[in-house]
Design an enzyme around this catalytic site. Structure first.
Site, PDB file in Angstrom:
ATOM      1  N   SER A  35       8.587   4.769  -6.678  1.00 49.57           N
ATOM      2  CA  SER A  35       7.755   3.598  -6.967  1.00 49.57           C
ATOM      3  C   SER A  35       7.095   3.772  -8.327  1.00 49.57           C
ATOM      4  O   SER A  35       6.441   4.793  -8.575  1.00 49.57           O
ATOM      5  CB  SER A  35       6.689   3.448  -5.874  1.00 49.57           C
ATOM      6  OG  SER A  35       5.886   2.325  -6.125  1.00 49.57           O
ATOM      7  N   LYS A  61      11.574   1.120  -7.825  1.00 47.57           N
ATOM      8  CA  LYS A  61      10.726   0.016  -7.354  1.00 47.57           C
ATOM      9  C   LYS A  61       9.630  -0.190  -8.392  1.00 47.57           C
ATOM     10  O   LYS A  61       8.946   0.783  -8.767  1.00 47.57           O
ATOM     11  CB  LYS A  61      10.153   0.382  -5.993  1.00 47.57           C
ATOM     12  CG  LYS A  61       8.905  -0.364  -5.548  1.00 47.57           C
ATOM     13  CD  LYS A  61       8.660  -0.099  -4.077  1.00 47.57           C
ATOM     14  CE  LYS A  61       7.169  -0.099  -3.766  1.00 47.57           C
ATOM     15  NZ  LYS A  61       6.936   0.070  -2.308  1.00 47.57           N
ATOM     16  N   LEU A  62       9.503  -1.426  -8.842  1.00 48.41           N
ATOM     17  CA  LEU A  62       8.504  -1.745  -9.862  1.00 48.41           C
ATOM     18  C   LEU A  62       7.357  -2.519  -9.227  1.00 48.41           C
ATOM     19  O   LEU A  62       7.588  -3.521  -8.536  1.00 48.41           O
ATOM     20  CB  LEU A  62       9.131  -2.618 -10.956  1.00 48.41           C
ATOM     21  CG  LEU A  62      10.312  -2.047 -11.738  1.00 48.41           C
ATOM     22  CD1 LEU A  62      10.927  -3.153 -12.600  1.00 48.41           C
ATOM     23  CD2 LEU A  62       9.886  -0.867 -12.594  1.00 48.41           C
ATOM     24  N   LYS A  63       6.138  -2.085  -9.449  1.00 46.62           N
ATOM     25  CA  LYS A  63       4.984  -2.869  -9.031  1.00 46.62           C
ATOM     26  C   LYS A  63       4.855  -4.072  -9.966  1.00 46.62           C
ATOM     27  O   LYS A  63       4.983  -3.924 -11.181  1.00 46.62           O
ATOM     28  CB  LYS A  63       3.717  -2.022  -9.127  1.00 46.62           C
ATOM     29  CG  LYS A  63       3.649  -0.909  -8.100  1.00 46.62           C
ATOM     30  CD  LYS A  63       3.523  -1.460  -6.703  1.00 46.62           C
ATOM     31  CE  LYS A  63       3.329  -0.342  -5.695  1.00 46.62           C
ATOM     32  NZ  LYS A  63       3.197  -0.845  -4.325  1.00 46.62           N
ATOM     33  N   ASP A  71       7.561  -4.893  -5.962  1.00 47.06           N
ATOM     34  CA  ASP A  71       6.539  -4.927  -4.914  1.00 47.06           C
ATOM     35  C   ASP A  71       5.278  -5.566  -5.490  1.00 47.06           C
ATOM     36  O   ASP A  71       4.733  -5.081  -6.474  1.00 47.06           O
ATOM     37  CB  ASP A  71       6.236  -3.504  -4.433  1.00 47.06           C
ATOM     38  CG  ASP A  71       5.249  -3.487  -3.273  1.00 47.06           C
ATOM     39  OD1 ASP A  71       4.940  -2.391  -2.799  1.00 47.06           O
ATOM     40  OD2 ASP A  71       4.811  -4.564  -2.837  1.00 47.06           O
ATOM     41  N   ASN A  90       2.457  -6.384  -3.621  1.00 47.20           N
ATOM     42  CA  ASN A  90       1.226  -6.088  -2.869  1.00 47.20           C
ATOM     43  C   ASN A  90       0.368  -7.332  -2.683  1.00 47.20           C
ATOM     44  O   ASN A  90      -0.830  -7.341  -3.006  1.00 47.20           O
ATOM     45  CB  ASN A  90       0.425  -4.973  -3.537  1.00 47.20           C
ATOM     46  CG  ASN A  90       1.078  -3.612  -3.374  1.00 47.20           C
ATOM     47  OD1 ASN A  90       1.616  -3.064  -4.324  1.00 47.20           O
ATOM     48  ND2 ASN A  90       1.059  -3.074  -2.156  1.00 47.20           N
ATOM     49  N   GLU A  92       9.158  -7.410  -2.390  1.00 46.10           N
ATOM     50  CA  GLU A  92       8.283  -6.867  -1.350  1.00 46.10           C
ATOM     51  C   GLU A  92       6.903  -7.523  -1.373  1.00 46.10           C
ATOM     52  O   GLU A  92       6.263  -7.583  -2.423  1.00 46.10           O
ATOM     53  CB  GLU A  92       8.141  -5.352  -1.547  1.00 46.10           C
ATOM     54  CG  GLU A  92       7.391  -4.612  -0.482  1.00 46.10           C
ATOM     55  CD  GLU A  92       7.351  -3.106  -0.720  1.00 46.10           C
ATOM     56  OE1 GLU A  92       8.113  -2.605  -1.573  1.00 46.10           O
ATOM     57  OE2 GLU A  92       6.522  -2.438  -0.087  1.00 46.10           O
ATOM     58  N   ASP A 102       5.739  -5.645   3.934  1.00 43.69           N
ATOM     59  CA  ASP A 102       5.084  -4.340   4.022  1.00 43.69           C
ATOM     60  C   ASP A 102       3.761  -4.565   4.766  1.00 43.69           C
ATOM     61  O   ASP A 102       3.702  -4.457   5.990  1.00 43.69           O
ATOM     62  CB  ASP A 102       4.888  -3.798   2.595  1.00 43.69           C
ATOM     63  CG  ASP A 102       4.071  -2.514   2.519  1.00 43.69           C
ATOM     64  OD1 ASP A 102       3.999  -1.931   1.434  1.00 43.69           O
ATOM     65  OD2 ASP A 102       3.492  -2.104   3.532  1.00 43.69           O
ATOM     66  N   LYS A 112       6.219   1.739   7.433  1.00 43.50           N
ATOM     67  CA  LYS A 112       5.328   2.869   7.138  1.00 43.50           C
ATOM     68  C   LYS A 112       4.665   3.259   8.461  1.00 43.50           C
ATOM     69  O   LYS A 112       3.904   2.465   9.025  1.00 43.50           O
ATOM     70  CB  LYS A 112       4.247   2.475   6.132  1.00 43.50           C
ATOM     71  CG  LYS A 112       4.756   2.118   4.760  1.00 43.50           C
ATOM     72  CD  LYS A 112       3.613   1.643   3.877  1.00 43.50           C
ATOM     73  CE  LYS A 112       4.100   1.279   2.497  1.00 43.50           C
ATOM     74  NZ  LYS A 112       3.001   0.711   1.667  1.00 43.50           N
ATOM     75  N   GLY A 128       6.049   4.346   1.470  1.00 45.63           N
ATOM     76  CA  GLY A 128       5.192   5.510   1.234  1.00 45.63           C
ATOM     77  C   GLY A 128       3.749   5.101   0.976  1.00 45.63           C
ATOM     78  O   GLY A 128       3.481   3.997   0.518  1.00 45.63           O
TER      79      GLY A 128
HETATM   80  C1  LIG Z   1      -1.607   2.886  -3.632  1.00 45.00           C
HETATM   81  S1  LIG Z   1      -0.376   1.739  -3.135  1.00 45.00           S
HETATM   82  C2  LIG Z   1       0.317   2.391  -1.681  1.00 45.00           C
HETATM   83  C3  LIG Z   1       1.216   1.326  -1.070  1.00 45.00           C
HETATM   84  C4  LIG Z   1       2.490   1.118  -1.871  1.00 45.00           C
HETATM   85  N1  LIG Z   1       3.282   2.343  -1.866  1.00 45.00           N
HETATM   86  C5  LIG Z   1       4.174   2.596  -2.841  1.00 45.00           C
HETATM   87  O1  LIG Z   1       4.334   1.879  -3.815  1.00 45.00           O
HETATM   88  C6  LIG Z   1       4.943   3.876  -2.706  1.00 45.00           C
HETATM   89  C7  LIG Z   1       4.038   5.059  -2.872  1.00 45.00           C
HETATM   90  C8  LIG Z   1       4.784   6.340  -2.531  1.00 45.00           C
HETATM   91  O2  LIG Z   1       5.857   6.569  -3.116  1.00 45.00           O
HETATM   92  O3  LIG Z   1       4.301   7.066  -1.637  1.00 45.00           O
HETATM   93  C9  LIG Z   1       3.287  -0.044  -1.303  1.00 45.00           C
HETATM   94  O4  LIG Z   1       2.698  -1.135  -1.200  1.00 45.00           O
HETATM   95  O5  LIG Z   1       4.450   0.082  -0.950  1.00 45.00           O
HETATM   96 MG   LIG Z   2       4.486  -2.204  -0.598  1.00 48.70          MG
END
Ligand SMILES: CSCC[C@@H](NC(=O)CCC(=O)O)C(=O)O
Ligand SMILES: [Mg+2]
Length: 388
Positions: free
Chosen positions: A155, A181-183, A209, A211, A234, A259, A283, A311
């Site tokens: 990520s 995976k790109l935020k 992703d 969020n 996502e 998610d 998760k 994760g």
């Molecule tokens: C601090 S953001 C944690 C939640 C985020 N997790 C990730 O982006 C993967 C983080 C990891 O590789 O553990 C998600 O929304 O999927």
């Molecule tokens: Mg996510």
């Protein structure tokens, strides 16, 4: 088993670099490690659980210090009630013979406590770890794993610039990660993905992703992502809005993945039935534990819905258990199970390594890893002895 000891270790671990998402930036991992001592048929064992709640209630309503209180005040009393001489916990209506405390009944015994899936998951994980260390079975064997390694995705947080993002992606691809995976967030989405595709090509497995940063009013922008052949989009919308995700799904080509919205098998069933999810990020901490995670895996598989393991920046404890979960047959997309070194210079346990884009699934009893005592000491900021 009989629980003889419960200790909560509040830990803080520095991240190798800040991790920025649409809802904030993490500079350290704030977590809670649950230590459960138990008398079992195989003698005394110690089980370990990891609570994935973050320091602030920005990803979900739970937060790590709140989880510590829920575990200490309601969950542990409910599990130890009825043990010889143990305190009677709130809601302990049936009592039951605590001698039969097994991981499979933890969820039922905690059902009177509304919500708090991350707190419950951490306790169940520790009970399951103790149970499996006693029986000699690995998490993977117990959960139904079929693979000896799992593909390792990574990520990528929101960076200072697109150029910086390209450098970070290049580094992870050079490391061998098999999926990027790109935020994203409003204003940091289409041009970002266009640049990554432009430099690394169309064949790199790529997903984004959000969020929960968008609304249905952003559908036109999100539809522009369709041109990039992403694996999935996502959690674009709010965690409690399945209906609007279902509407958005009809307007996009890119498969929608949920998610934050999937907090149990029941919510997964609703999401699938409404057409709000074509893919589910599982998760274990978010859904209430590894047993519920398997139930969601089975449900999704029955509906032809792909799942992958997400994760929460877990330490090697949760990271190793997640690799075990990701070895189940329905986990057909690479998960966010990166090497420990992606987040930590020093992990709480033996580090999880990635070799040729794969993470090995542990085959030793229980989780297969435990906190290294001197590191647990180093990272610990608080210790509460909850039981005995
Ligand atoms: C601090 S953001 C944690 C939640 C985020 N997790 C990730 O982006 C993967 C983080 C990891 O590789 O553990 C998600 O929304 O999927
Ligand atoms: Mg996510």
């Amino acid at each position: 088993m009989i629980i003889t000891r419960v200790r909560l270790h509040r830990i803080s671990m520095p991240l190798v670099s800040p991790f920025t998402t649409s809802f904030g930036t993490e500079h350290s991992k704030e977590a809670l490690i649950v230590e459960i001592g138990a008398d079992t048929a195989a003698g005394p064992v110690t089980g370990w659980g990891e609570c994935v709640a973050m320091e602030d209630p920005l990803y979900s309503s739970e937060y790590v210090d709140g989880c510590a209180q829920v575990i200490g005040r309601w969950l542990v009393p409910a599990l130890t009630a009825g043990q010889q001489g143990g305190p009677h916990g709130a809601g302990d209506t049936e009592g039951g013979d605590a001698d039969d405390l097994v991981a499979e009944t933890v969820g039922h015994r905690l059902r009177h406590v509304i919500g708090h899936p991350m707190a419950k998951a951490a306790v169940e994980m520790a009970v399951l770890d103790a149970q499996l260390r006693a029986s000699g079975q690995s998490f993977a064997a117990y959960l139904g794993g079929v693979r000896s390694t799992v593909p390792s995705g990574v990520s990528v947080g929101i960076q200072e610039s697109i150029e910086q993002t390209l450098r970070v992606v290049e580094g992870y691809l050079d490391d061998g990660y098999v999926r990027i995976k790109l935020k994203i967030k409003p204003g940091w989405d289409v041009e970002l993905v266009r640049a990554v595709r432009g430099v690394f090509g169309d064949d790199v497995p790529l997903q984004v992703d959000a969020n929960a940063a968008y609304t249905l009013l952003d559908a036109t922008t999100l539809r522009r992502l369709d041109e990039f052949g992403l694996l999935l989009l996502e959690q674009p919308l709010a965690e409690d809005d399945l209906r609007q995700h279902a509407v958005l799904a009809t307007r996009l080509q890119t498969p929608l993945c949920l998610d934050e919205s999937v907090v149990s098998a029941r919510s997964a069933a609703d999401a699938i039935a409404l057409g709000a999810a074509q893919v589910i990020n599982i998760k274990p901490g978010r859904v209430g534990g590894y047993l519920e995670a398997v139930r969601i895996h089975d449900l999704a598989r029955a509906h032809g819905i792909a799942v992958w393991c997400g994760g929460m920046l877990e330490t090697g404890l949760g990271r190793s258990a997640n690799a075990a979960l990701a070895s189940l047959p329905g986990f057909v997309l690479p998960g966010d199970i990166s090497a420990s070194s992606r987040f930590y210079d020093v992990d709480l346990t033996e580090p999880v390594e990635m070799v040729d884009g794969q993470v090995a699934v542990d085959t030793t009893p229980g989780i297969g890893r435990a906190p290294i005592p001197e590191l647990l000491e180093r990272f610990r900021t608080d210790l509460s002895v909850v039981f005995r």
